[in-house]
Design an enzyme around this catalytic site. Sequence first.
Site, PDB file in Angstrom:
ATOM      1  N   HIS A 190      37.547  42.261  25.800  1.00 49.34           N
ATOM      2  CA  HIS A 190      37.928  43.070  26.955  1.00 49.34           C
ATOM      3  C   HIS A 190      38.766  42.180  27.871  1.00 49.34           C
ATOM      4  O   HIS A 190      38.400  41.037  28.140  1.00 49.34           O
ATOM      5  CB  HIS A 190      36.661  43.565  27.649  1.00 49.34           C
ATOM      6  CG  HIS A 190      36.904  44.070  29.017  1.00 49.34           C
ATOM      7  ND1 HIS A 190      37.927  44.954  29.290  1.00 49.34           N
ATOM      8  CD2 HIS A 190      36.296  43.797  30.204  1.00 49.34           C
ATOM      9  CE1 HIS A 190      37.916  45.212  30.587  1.00 49.34           C
ATOM     10  NE2 HIS A 190      36.954  44.521  31.157  1.00 49.34           N
TER      11      HIS A 190
ATOM     12  N   ASN B 286      43.098  44.543  34.089  1.00 50.59           N
ATOM     13  CA  ASN B 286      41.838  45.001  33.486  1.00 50.59           C
ATOM     14  C   ASN B 286      41.866  46.525  33.378  1.00 50.59           C
ATOM     15  O   ASN B 286      41.781  47.208  34.390  1.00 50.59           O
ATOM     16  CB  ASN B 286      40.694  44.522  34.383  1.00 50.59           C
ATOM     17  CG  ASN B 286      39.325  44.955  33.889  1.00 50.59           C
ATOM     18  OD1 ASN B 286      39.211  45.830  33.022  1.00 50.59           O
ATOM     19  ND2 ASN B 286      38.290  44.359  34.441  1.00 50.59           N
TER      20      ASN B 286
ATOM     21  N   CYS C  79      33.373  48.945  30.905  1.00 47.36           N
ATOM     22  CA  CYS C  79      34.322  48.111  30.143  1.00 47.36           C
ATOM     23  C   CYS C  79      33.858  47.838  28.718  1.00 47.36           C
ATOM     24  O   CYS C  79      34.636  47.338  27.903  1.00 47.36           O
ATOM     25  CB  CYS C  79      34.556  46.797  30.866  1.00 47.36           C
ATOM     26  SG  CYS C  79      35.200  47.045  32.500  1.00 47.36           S
TER      27      CYS C  79
HETATM   28  N1  ACO Z   1      44.173  36.899  46.918  1.00 46.93           N
HETATM   29  C1  ACO Z   1      44.028  35.799  47.654  1.00 46.93           C
HETATM   30  N2  ACO Z   1      42.841  35.248  47.926  1.00 46.93           N
HETATM   31  C2  ACO Z   1      41.744  35.851  47.438  1.00 46.93           C
HETATM   32  C3  ACO Z   1      41.824  37.029  46.652  1.00 46.93           C
HETATM   33  C4  ACO Z   1      43.108  37.538  46.400  1.00 46.93           C
HETATM   34  N3  ACO Z   1      43.298  38.633  45.670  1.00 46.93           N
HETATM   35  N4  ACO Z   1      40.578  37.393  46.294  1.00 46.93           N
HETATM   36  C5  ACO Z   1      39.736  36.486  46.840  1.00 46.93           C
HETATM   37  N5  ACO Z   1      40.436  35.555  47.531  1.00 46.93           N
HETATM   38  C6  ACO Z   1      39.953  34.426  48.278  1.00 46.93           C
HETATM   39  C7  ACO Z   1      38.550  34.628  48.780  1.00 46.93           C
HETATM   40  O1  ACO Z   1      38.552  35.352  49.998  1.00 46.93           O
HETATM   41  C8  ACO Z   1      38.071  33.217  48.954  1.00 46.93           C
HETATM   42  O2  ACO Z   1      38.572  32.711  50.170  1.00 46.93           O
HETATM   43  P1  ACO Z   1      37.657  31.798  51.105  1.00 46.93           P
HETATM   44  O3  ACO Z   1      37.345  30.585  50.276  1.00 46.93           O
HETATM   45  O4  ACO Z   1      38.552  31.537  52.274  1.00 46.93           O
HETATM   46  O5  ACO Z   1      36.457  32.622  51.406  1.00 46.93           O
HETATM   47  C9  ACO Z   1      38.782  32.462  47.816  1.00 46.93           C
HETATM   48  O6  ACO Z   1      39.887  33.292  47.412  1.00 46.93           O
HETATM   49  C10 ACO Z   1      37.891  32.218  46.630  1.00 46.93           C
HETATM   50  O7  ACO Z   1      37.197  33.436  46.356  1.00 46.93           O
HETATM   51  P2  ACO Z   1      36.193  33.550  45.169  1.00 46.93           P
HETATM   52  O8  ACO Z   1      35.651  34.944  45.122  1.00 46.93           O
HETATM   53  O9  ACO Z   1      35.226  32.408  45.212  1.00 46.93           O
HETATM   54  O10 ACO Z   1      37.209  33.345  43.983  1.00 46.93           O
HETATM   55  P3  ACO Z   1      36.866  32.999  42.511  1.00 46.93           P
HETATM   56  O11 ACO Z   1      37.449  31.703  42.162  1.00 46.93           O
HETATM   57  O12 ACO Z   1      35.421  33.244  42.205  1.00 46.93           O
HETATM   58  O13 ACO Z   1      37.683  34.140  41.737  1.00 46.93           O
HETATM   59  C11 ACO Z   1      37.447  36.285  40.737  1.00 46.93           C
HETATM   60  C12 ACO Z   1      37.442  35.510  42.022  1.00 46.93           C
HETATM   61  C13 ACO Z   1      38.797  36.103  40.046  1.00 46.93           C
HETATM   62  C14 ACO Z   1      37.257  37.763  41.062  1.00 46.93           C
HETATM   63  C15 ACO Z   1      36.314  35.737  39.843  1.00 46.93           C
HETATM   64  O14 ACO Z   1      35.100  35.754  40.537  1.00 46.93           O
HETATM   65  C16 ACO Z   1      36.171  36.505  38.587  1.00 46.93           C
HETATM   66  O15 ACO Z   1      36.959  36.369  37.690  1.00 46.93           O
HETATM   67  N6  ACO Z   1      35.140  37.347  38.485  1.00 46.93           N
HETATM   68  C17 ACO Z   1      34.995  38.268  37.377  1.00 46.93           C
HETATM   69  C18 ACO Z   1      35.634  39.528  37.828  1.00 46.93           C
HETATM   70  C19 ACO Z   1      35.984  40.421  36.724  1.00 46.93           C
HETATM   71  O16 ACO Z   1      36.716  40.064  35.824  1.00 46.93           O
HETATM   72  N7  ACO Z   1      35.456  41.615  36.813  1.00 46.93           N
HETATM   73  C20 ACO Z   1      35.680  42.607  35.894  1.00 46.93           C
HETATM   74  C21 ACO Z   1      34.896  42.381  34.644  1.00 46.93           C
HETATM   75  S1  ACO Z   1      33.843  43.661  34.257  1.00 46.93           S
HETATM   76  C22 ACO Z   1      34.809  44.950  34.184  1.00 46.93           C
HETATM   77  O17 ACO Z   1      35.848  44.854  33.610  1.00 46.93           O
HETATM   78  C23 ACO Z   1      34.404  46.197  34.838  1.00 46.93           C
END
Ligand code: ACO
Length: 312
Positions: free
Chosen positions: A239, A269, A97
Amino acid sequence: MSNQELTEFVDTSDEWIYSHTGISYRHIAAEDEAASDLAIPAAHKAVEAAGLTAKEIDLVLVATSPPDYVGLPSTACVVQDGIGAVNAGAMDVMAVCTGFVYALETARAFVRAGSARHVLVAGTEVYSKIMNWSDRNTCVLFGDGAGAVVVSPTAPGEPSRIIDSILRSDGSGATSLMRPCGGTRNVYVPGQTPDSELALQMDGRKVYIFAVRAVVDTILEILDRNKLSLDEIRYFVPHQANRRIIEAAAKRLGIPVDRFYLNMQEYANTSAASIPLALNEMNANGLIQRGDKLVLIGFGAGLTYGANLVSW
Ligand code: ACO
């Protein structure tokens, strides 16, 4: 593809995706489209907008992470042939990215050194083909797209419009965001390698924490070493991974989030394509004028991160 369409095959909701990421839609390449197929039309348009012909391009740099082929040949060679850049060298820039930020600085270095005059830089990604479409932790986040620019020398005596760049990496985080199998570390073994190991895997929490810090630190460093204040930047163009990452970074910097140009709602993304897609949209909508200062900020797998300070 809308968030609603995703709910037909994975346990998620429009509300969850939008509230956690700011994403509503992503564009998905056709089944027979590879990374180069998206890059070639973008490259054609960039060469035309630069008032050049493809024969005048000396170097083709393609930032892509799932390339046309694993390892060889480079996607850049396919793009070079596709646009008829018959006098150009071609190579891929693999910084995921952060790929566009890395490739832009590579282009500037070639032009400054006099090794190339006109460099085509494309960011192109077809993540839809390396997704595990049953993994809601990842498949809701990504989309496909491409964008391109041409980097050329300024007139004699005129300062460079790519003013400065920061390129950084932290390979200790390599496993936070990866495609575990299919390379030489874990070769693909037919009948044994699980499909999920060929798809992108991510530790979302770790990536989130890294990304917020990367955005804040690179912005502050590039402004500090160029003696600029936050107010002197027309737009920060990050990004487009996730709106929450940018909101957290804006809060730490003490600036409103609307100082960042964001369009992940429409495209999700698109990795190395996200910054050129944003630049194209900003330019088309008249949001940036010649001379406006922009900071482009990349962060992603590797881990890699960095920024370019540019004068439009
Ligand atoms: N739909 C519904 N529920 C979901 C989903 C979904 N798509 N994904 C996860 N959940 C659930 C999980 O299972 C969890 O449930 P639980 O509490 O029953 O276990 C709950 O939602 C919370 O999950 P978390 O992983 O703690 O969610 P978080 O608030 O951390 O958000 C996210 C997840 C959005 C992925 C966050 O961690 C984030 O933004 N990370 C950065 C990811 C990113 O942007 N990566 C790319 C950047 S680098 C690149 O571009 C290559």
